[in-house]
Design an enzyme around this catalytic site. Structure first.
Site, PDB file in Angstrom:
ATOM      1  N   ASP A  78       0.828  -1.207   0.000  1.00  0.00           N
ATOM      2  CA  ASP A  78       0.000   0.000   0.000  1.00  0.00           C
ATOM      3  C   ASP A  78       0.863   1.258   0.000  1.00  0.00           C
ATOM      4  O   ASP A  78       1.637   1.485   0.921  1.00  0.00           O
ATOM      5  CB  ASP A  78      -0.910  -0.012   1.226  1.00  0.00           C
ATOM      6  CG  ASP A  78      -2.030   0.991   1.169  1.00  0.00           C
ATOM      7  OD1 ASP A  78      -1.887   2.011   0.459  1.00  0.00           O
ATOM      8  OD2 ASP A  78      -3.050   0.772   1.844  1.00  0.00           O
ATOM      9  N   HIS A 106      -3.353  -0.584  -2.115  1.00  0.00           N
ATOM     10  CA  HIS A 106      -4.455  -0.032  -1.332  1.00  0.00           C
ATOM     11  C   HIS A 106      -5.822  -0.640  -1.661  1.00  0.00           C
ATOM     12  O   HIS A 106      -6.760  -0.516  -0.877  1.00  0.00           O
ATOM     13  CB  HIS A 106      -4.499   1.486  -1.543  1.00  0.00           C
ATOM     14  CG  HIS A 106      -5.350   2.207  -0.566  1.00  0.00           C
ATOM     15  ND1 HIS A 106      -4.976   2.402   0.743  1.00  0.00           N
ATOM     16  CD2 HIS A 106      -6.560   2.801  -0.705  1.00  0.00           C
ATOM     17  CE1 HIS A 106      -5.911   3.084   1.373  1.00  0.00           C
ATOM     18  NE2 HIS A 106      -6.889   3.347   0.530  1.00  0.00           N
TER      19      HIS A 106
END
Length: 109
Positions: A57, A88
């Site tokens: 992420d 993400h």
């Protein structure tokens, strides 16, 4: 209002450029007060929680995710922890892993 400067990089690193564009077009600006206003009711303190750490992420680096989970635990929340290599948006790049985590959480709830 908040909007990532480079949403392809921050939100969709591990999907194809065409998929990135598809999802970027669906993004809307978010009011900044959602990040600043005090929380009045935290559901994660009253209901079972499973957090899926996303190791790739770019929007919320792994260390930030860990700090968030530790913060919930420090407030008395119970958090089951899972992880994946996704960025993400694991629901786009690793939907099978997300489904696996959801099914496991549902069985133990």
């Amino acid at each position: 209002m908040m909007f990532p400067l480079d949403p392809g990089y921050h939100l969709y690193t591990d999907v194809s450029p065409s998929e990135q564009q598809r999802w970027i077009k669906k993004l809307r600006k978010c009011p900044g007060n959602t990040q600043r206003d005090p929380l009045t009711q935290a559901g994660y303190l009253e209901h079972p929680v499973t957090y899926l750490f996303c190791e790739g992420d770019a929007a919320l680096p792994l260390e930030v995710q860990k700090m968030m989970v530790e913060g919930v635990k420090a407030m008395g929340g119970k958090v089951e922890e899972e992880s994946c290599e996704a960025s993400h948006s694991p629901f786009l790049s690793m939907p099978e892993r997300v489904l696996e985590v959801v099914e496991k959480a549902a069985k133990t709830a």
